[in-house]
Write a protein that holds these residues in place. Structure first.
Motif, PDB file in Angstrom:
ATOM      1  N   ARG A 281      40.307  71.224   3.910  1.00  7.38           N
ATOM      2  CA  ARG A 281      41.464  71.748   3.564  1.00  7.38           C
ATOM      3  C   ARG A 281      42.436  71.036   2.928  1.00  7.38           C
ATOM      4  NH1 ARG A 281      41.867  76.967   5.306  1.00  7.38           N
ATOM      5  NH2 ARG A 281      40.618  77.589   6.972  1.00  7.38           N
ATOM      6  N   SER A 282      42.237  69.767   3.048  1.00  9.57           N
ATOM      7  CA  SER A 282      42.958  68.517   2.377  1.00  9.57           C
ATOM      8  C   SER A 282      43.120  68.740   0.913  1.00  9.57           C
ATOM      9  CB  SER A 282      42.817  67.134   2.840  1.00  9.57           C
ATOM     10  OG  SER A 282      41.793  66.792   2.060  1.00  9.57           O
ATOM     11  N   LEU A 283      44.443  68.462   0.205  1.00  2.23           N
ATOM     12  CA  LEU A 283      44.515  68.439  -1.096  1.00  2.23           C
ATOM     13  C   LEU A 283      43.519  67.694  -1.639  1.00  2.23           C
ATOM     14  CD1 LEU A 283      48.612  68.425  -1.104  1.00  2.23           C
ATOM     15  CD2 LEU A 283      47.074  70.253  -1.668  1.00  2.23           C
ATOM     16  N   LEU A 284      43.489  66.440  -1.407  1.00  2.74           N
ATOM     17  CA  LEU A 284      42.437  65.401  -1.875  1.00  2.74           C
ATOM     18  C   LEU A 284      40.799  66.127  -2.053  1.00  2.74           C
ATOM     19  CD1 LEU A 284      43.107  61.881  -1.332  1.00  2.74           C
ATOM     20  CD2 LEU A 284      43.591  63.070  -3.358  1.00  2.74           C
ATOM     21  N   ALA A 285      40.679  66.688  -0.766  1.00  2.83           N
ATOM     22  CA  ALA A 285      39.451  67.405  -0.882  1.00  2.83           C
ATOM     23  C   ALA A 285      39.127  68.484  -2.179  1.00  2.83           C
ATOM     24  CB  ALA A 285      38.962  68.004   0.365  1.00  2.83           C
ATOM     25  N   ASN A 286      40.314  68.763  -2.540  1.00  7.08           N
ATOM     26  CA  ASN A 286      40.251  70.008  -3.596  1.00  7.08           C
ATOM     27  C   ASN A 286      40.167  69.397  -5.109  1.00  7.08           C
ATOM     28  OD1 ASN A 286      39.161  72.552  -1.886  1.00  7.08           O
ATOM     29  ND2 ASN A 286      41.197  71.657  -0.886  1.00  7.08           N
ATOM     30  N   VAL A 287      40.235  68.083  -5.144  1.00  8.16           N
ATOM     31  CA  VAL A 287      40.184  67.456  -6.419  1.00  8.16           C
ATOM     32  C   VAL A 287      38.582  67.601  -7.050  1.00  8.16           C
ATOM     33  CG1 VAL A 287      40.865  65.511  -7.768  1.00  8.16           C
ATOM     34  CG2 VAL A 287      42.297  66.217  -5.946  1.00  8.16           C
ATOM     35  N   ASP A 288      38.406  68.616  -7.956  1.00 13.40           N
ATOM     36  CA  ASP A 288      36.994  68.424  -8.358  1.00 13.40           C
ATOM     37  C   ASP A 288      36.712  68.060  -9.692  1.00 13.40           C
ATOM     38  OD1 ASP A 288      36.248  69.325  -5.947  1.00 13.40           O
ATOM     39  OD2 ASP A 288      36.421  71.558  -6.272  1.00 13.40           O
ATOM     40  N   GLY A 289      35.534  67.942 -10.305  1.00  8.36           N
ATOM     41  CA  GLY A 289      35.360  67.348 -11.327  1.00  8.36           C
ATOM     42  C   GLY A 289      35.565  66.062 -11.974  1.00  8.36           C
ATOM     43  N   ALA A 290      35.959  65.921 -13.332  1.00  6.25           N
ATOM     44  CA  ALA A 290      36.303  64.693 -13.655  1.00  6.25           C
ATOM     45  C   ALA A 290      37.930  64.277 -13.242  1.00  6.25           C
ATOM     46  CB  ALA A 290      35.883  64.424 -15.146  1.00  6.25           C
ATOM     47  N   MET A 291      38.470  65.120 -12.258  1.00  5.28           N
ATOM     48  CA  MET A 291      39.908  64.781 -12.261  1.00  5.28           C
ATOM     49  C   MET A 291      40.238  63.683 -11.292  1.00  5.28           C
ATOM     50  SD  MET A 291      41.058  67.130 -14.308  1.00  5.28           S
ATOM     51  CE  MET A 291      42.841  67.517 -14.134  1.00  5.28           C
ATOM     52  N   ASN A 292      41.324  63.174 -11.401  1.00  2.51           N
ATOM     53  CA  ASN A 292      41.681  62.016 -10.617  1.00  2.51           C
ATOM     54  C   ASN A 292      42.954  62.558  -9.615  1.00  2.51           C
ATOM     55  OD1 ASN A 292      41.580  58.736 -12.220  1.00  2.51           O
ATOM     56  ND2 ASN A 292      40.032  60.506 -11.929  1.00  2.51           N
ATOM     57  N   ALA A 293      43.232  62.118  -8.613  1.00  2.79           N
ATOM     58  CA  ALA A 293      44.773  62.204  -7.719  1.00  2.79           C
ATOM     59  C   ALA A 293      44.927  61.136  -6.929  1.00  2.79           C
ATOM     60  CB  ALA A 293      44.267  63.387  -6.832  1.00  2.79           C
ATOM     61  N   VAL A 294      46.175  60.788  -6.901  1.00  5.24           N
ATOM     62  CA  VAL A 294      46.671  59.636  -6.129  1.00  5.24           C
ATOM     63  C   VAL A 294      47.823  60.038  -5.016  1.00  5.24           C
ATOM     64  CG1 VAL A 294      47.399  57.164  -6.230  1.00  5.24           C
ATOM     65  CG2 VAL A 294      46.383  58.246  -7.957  1.00  5.24           C
ATOM     66  N   GLU A 295      47.615  59.638  -3.811  1.00  3.27           N
ATOM     67  CA  GLU A 295      48.680  59.909  -2.784  1.00  3.27           C
ATOM     68  C   GLU A 295      49.365  58.558  -2.594  1.00  3.27           C
ATOM     69  OE1 GLU A 295      48.291  61.460   1.458  1.00  3.27           O
ATOM     70  OE2 GLU A 295      49.108  59.687   1.222  1.00  3.27           O
ATOM     71  N   VAL A 296      50.679  58.648  -2.615  1.00  2.27           N
ATOM     72  CA  VAL A 296      51.354  57.505  -2.299  1.00  2.27           C
ATOM     73  C   VAL A 296      52.327  57.738  -1.060  1.00  2.27           C
ATOM     74  CG1 VAL A 296      52.867  55.521  -3.091  1.00  2.27           C
ATOM     75  CG2 VAL A 296      51.312  56.591  -4.755  1.00  2.27           C
ATOM     76  N   LYS A 297      52.339  57.012   0.022  1.00  2.54           N
ATOM     77  CA  LYS A 297      53.381  57.287   1.053  1.00  2.54           C
ATOM     78  C   LYS A 297      54.062  56.060   1.080  1.00  2.54           C
ATOM     79  CE  LYS A 297      53.595  58.843   5.622  1.00  2.54           C
ATOM     80  NZ  LYS A 297      53.116  58.210   7.036  1.00  2.54           N
ATOM     81  N   GLY A 298      55.533  56.549   1.097  1.00  2.00           N
ATOM     82  CA  GLY A 298      56.551  55.757   1.251  1.00  2.00           C
ATOM     83  C   GLY A 298      57.507  55.881   2.413  1.00  2.00           C
ATOM     84  N   ASP A 299      58.113  54.799   2.846  1.00  2.31           N
ATOM     85  CA  ASP A 299      58.960  55.067   4.453  1.00  2.31           C
ATOM     86  C   ASP A 299      60.091  56.053   4.156  1.00  2.31           C
ATOM     87  OD1 ASP A 299      60.359  53.319   2.752  1.00  2.31           O
ATOM     88  OD2 ASP A 299      60.775  51.752   4.227  1.00  2.31           O
ATOM     89  N   ALA A 300      60.689  56.049   2.921  1.00  2.00           N
ATOM     90  CA  ALA A 300      61.920  56.865   2.532  1.00  2.00           C
ATOM     91  C   ALA A 300      61.278  58.367   2.343  1.00  2.00           C
ATOM     92  CB  ALA A 300      62.837  56.374   1.634  1.00  2.00           C
ATOM     93  N   VAL A 301      60.446  58.094   1.258  1.00  2.00           N
ATOM     94  CA  VAL A 301      59.990  59.421   0.641  1.00  2.00           C
ATOM     95  C   VAL A 301      59.046  60.416   1.149  1.00  2.00           C
ATOM     96  CG1 VAL A 301      58.281  58.709  -0.833  1.00  2.00           C
ATOM     97  CG2 VAL A 301      59.517  60.532  -1.765  1.00  2.00           C
ATOM     98  N   GLY A 302      58.172  59.611   2.407  1.00  2.00           N
ATOM     99  CA  GLY A 302      57.007  60.550   2.779  1.00  2.00           C
ATOM    100  C   GLY A 302      56.109  60.372   1.719  1.00  2.00           C
ATOM    101  N   PRO A 303      54.918  61.410   2.122  1.00  2.00           N
ATOM    102  CA  PRO A 303      53.749  61.211   1.214  1.00  2.00           C
ATOM    103  C   PRO A 303      54.270  62.073  -0.151  1.00  2.00           C
ATOM    104  CG  PRO A 303      53.506  62.499   3.307  1.00  2.00           C
ATOM    105  CD  PRO A 303      54.706  62.298   3.315  1.00  2.00           C
ATOM    106  N   THR A 304      53.762  61.584  -1.140  1.00  2.13           N
ATOM    107  CA  THR A 304      53.636  62.060  -2.581  1.00  2.13           C
ATOM    108  C   THR A 304      52.412  61.988  -3.116  1.00  2.13           C
ATOM    109  OG1 THR A 304      54.042  60.095  -3.694  1.00  2.13           O
ATOM    110  CG2 THR A 304      56.129  61.347  -2.955  1.00  2.13           C
ATOM    111  N   LEU A 305      52.132  63.341  -3.989  1.00  2.00           N
ATOM    112  CA  LEU A 305      50.789  63.393  -4.708  1.00  2.00           C
ATOM    113  C   LEU A 305      50.872  63.511  -5.960  1.00  2.00           C
ATOM    114  CD1 LEU A 305      47.726  63.525  -3.566  1.00  2.00           C
ATOM    115  CD2 LEU A 305      48.019  65.887  -3.548  1.00  2.00           C
TER     116      LEU A 305
END
Ligand code: HSE
Length: 446
Positions: A281-305
């Motif tokens: 159910r995670s967002l990264l699990a649903n990145v399919d085909g030739a697409m890319n995705a990057v998650e960055v977690k910062g201490d102030a902002v929290g997780p971003t995708l």
């Protein structure tokens, strides 16, 4: 304050292949929006490439096109040189030649920057010039700009993601069709999703090049892709996908980097490229085909995708031209060279130790190839117990693998990477097991 009209900024293109053609198209087709946003035009002055024959399907009126890269670099009308040749030696030479000629540089060459970035950034800084390389990581996704600007106020805690489109396509297709790696890879090559020589992609090296750049930008850590333990996708089998689904996961090739800090504030970097099981159910699990995705977690902002096309003519050209626009603005303002390309000031980018394997803890999916004989399972589980690796479940399949062996799958409780590696090494040395065994890390915090 000067009120003179901004001058045109001239662009020279080294390398007129697929991405180079995309850059010409974006500069021409989007010239309106580019000058509306900049307040002045970006002018493609000249192109150099050894292939002068191929028709790229673009209009080159007013653009000088020849094979003379050095003349392009020396041309006084060229303010910014775009390096899209690829490879190491020639590209490095032309980039350094451009900097010596007082030209700003934009490149999409992650392999070159992962290896020679330090030398190139140092030369550019000494000359007060900019180096843009947004297109080198995750193609059209503005991930480097996000780290350098949008997230600049954060301590970055982790950066991870799907950094290679070819392998994501192959993994997605293997799961969908239940076919073997070799069959899917061949089809990916026929369809243009994989290169004729896909070694860098399928062995995880391309993702490691990109992760090395991300680590520098996220943590101010100096590290090369050779420091990053890297595993590719060659060992994945249809059974792994079937069992991943049963356990509630999907398999993705992830580049993962985290910054660990001890009670004294000493930082160490965890970085790794390899196949991972991520919750279905995670967002990264649903990145399919030739697409890319990057998650960055910062201490102030929290997780971003960040999600988008990680390769391809127009998405990559979009990133190249965005760099051209940023540098062109800086030139007009007289502030070029002011923003450090790796986000941290060069003197703040320092070697940081890698986290030791006894501090990296995760669950794992282990696959062994074992003889179907009495006592074999207890030998495998016995070694895991010896190294303190707890077992959540064990599955033996009757499918024959090689030399009469059958797959034995163990899903572990959280264990240290060191314990997992040591146990697997010992299990691989058992006579009843045909190594090397396969480990797929389970990444649950995604
Ligand atoms: N081979 C790379 C990929 C191209 O598949 O993602 C973009 O870097």
């Amino acid at each position: 304050m000067a009120d003179s009209k901004p001058r045109k900024i001239g662009v020279g293109l080294l390398g007129f292949g697929t991405i180079g053609t995309g850059v010409v198209k974006v500069l021409q087709e989007n010239a309106d929006v580019i000058s509306q946003r900049l307040g002045f035009p970006l002018e493609l002055v000249r192109i150099a490439d050894l292939d002068l024959e191929t028709d790229r399907g673009v209009n080159l009126d007013g653009v000088r096109f020849d094979a003379d890269a050095s003349a392009l670099i020396a041309d006084p009308e060229v303010d910014i040189v775009v390096e899209l040749i690829g490879g190491y030696d020639v590209a490095r030479r032309f980039i350094l030649e451009s900097i010596a000629a007082d030209k700003h540089v934009v490149s999409a060459n992650k392999a070159l920057l992962a290896l020679h970035g330090k030398e190139i950034f140092k030369a550019a800084r000494a000359a007060n010039l900019d180096v843009g390389f947004e297109a080198a990581v995750a193609g059209g996704i503005p991930i480097l700009r996000s780290l350098r600007e949008g997230l600049a106020a954060n301590h970055i805690e982790r950066v991870l993601g799907i950094l290679n489109g070819t392998t994501n396509y192959v993994l997605t297709e293997m799961e969908r069709t239940e076919e073997a790696f070799e069959i899917v890879l061949k089809r990916a090559q026929e369809l243009g999703y994989a290169e004729a020589d896909p070694t860098f992609d399928v062995e995880g090296v391309d993702a490691a090049h990109k992760l090395a750049l991300l680590v520098g930008m996220a943590f101010g850590a100096e590290l090369t892709y050779e420091d990053i333990p890297t595993q590719g996708i060659l060992q994945m089998t249809p059974l792994d996908f079937e069992l991943a689904a049963e356990f509630g996961f999907r398999i993705k090739l992830l580049g993962i980097a985290k910054c660990h800090s001890d009670e004294h504030g000493h930082e160490a970097i965890e970085a790794h490229v390899g196949p991972a099981m991520v919750p279905v159910r995670s967002l990264l699990a649903n990145v399919d085909g030739a697409m890319n995705a990057v998650e960055v977690k910062g201490d102030a902002v929290g997780p971003t995708l960040y999600y988008g096309a990680g390769a391809g003519e127009m998405p990559t050209a979009s990133a190249v031209v965005a760099d051209l626009m940023e540098i062109a603005r800086e030139i007009q303002r007289g502030g070029a060279g002011a923003v450090a390309p790796l986000s941290y000031l060069p003197e703040e980018i320092k070697p940081k130790p890698m986290v030791s394997a006894d501090r990296i803890v995760h669950r794992a999916y282990l696959r062994f190839s074992a003889l179907d004989e009495p006592g074999v399972l207890s030998k495998i589980t016995g070694v895991l117990g010896e190294f303190g690796v707890g077992i959540e479940s064990v599955i033996q399949r009757q499918t024959e693998m090689d030399h009469g062996r059958v797959p034995v799958i163990v899903l572990t409780h959280p264990a240290t990477e060191e314990a997992l590696r040591s146990a697997m090494k010992k299990i691989d040395s058992l006579e009843c097991v045909g190594g090397p065994s396969v480990e797929i890390r389970i990444e649950e915090e995604i």
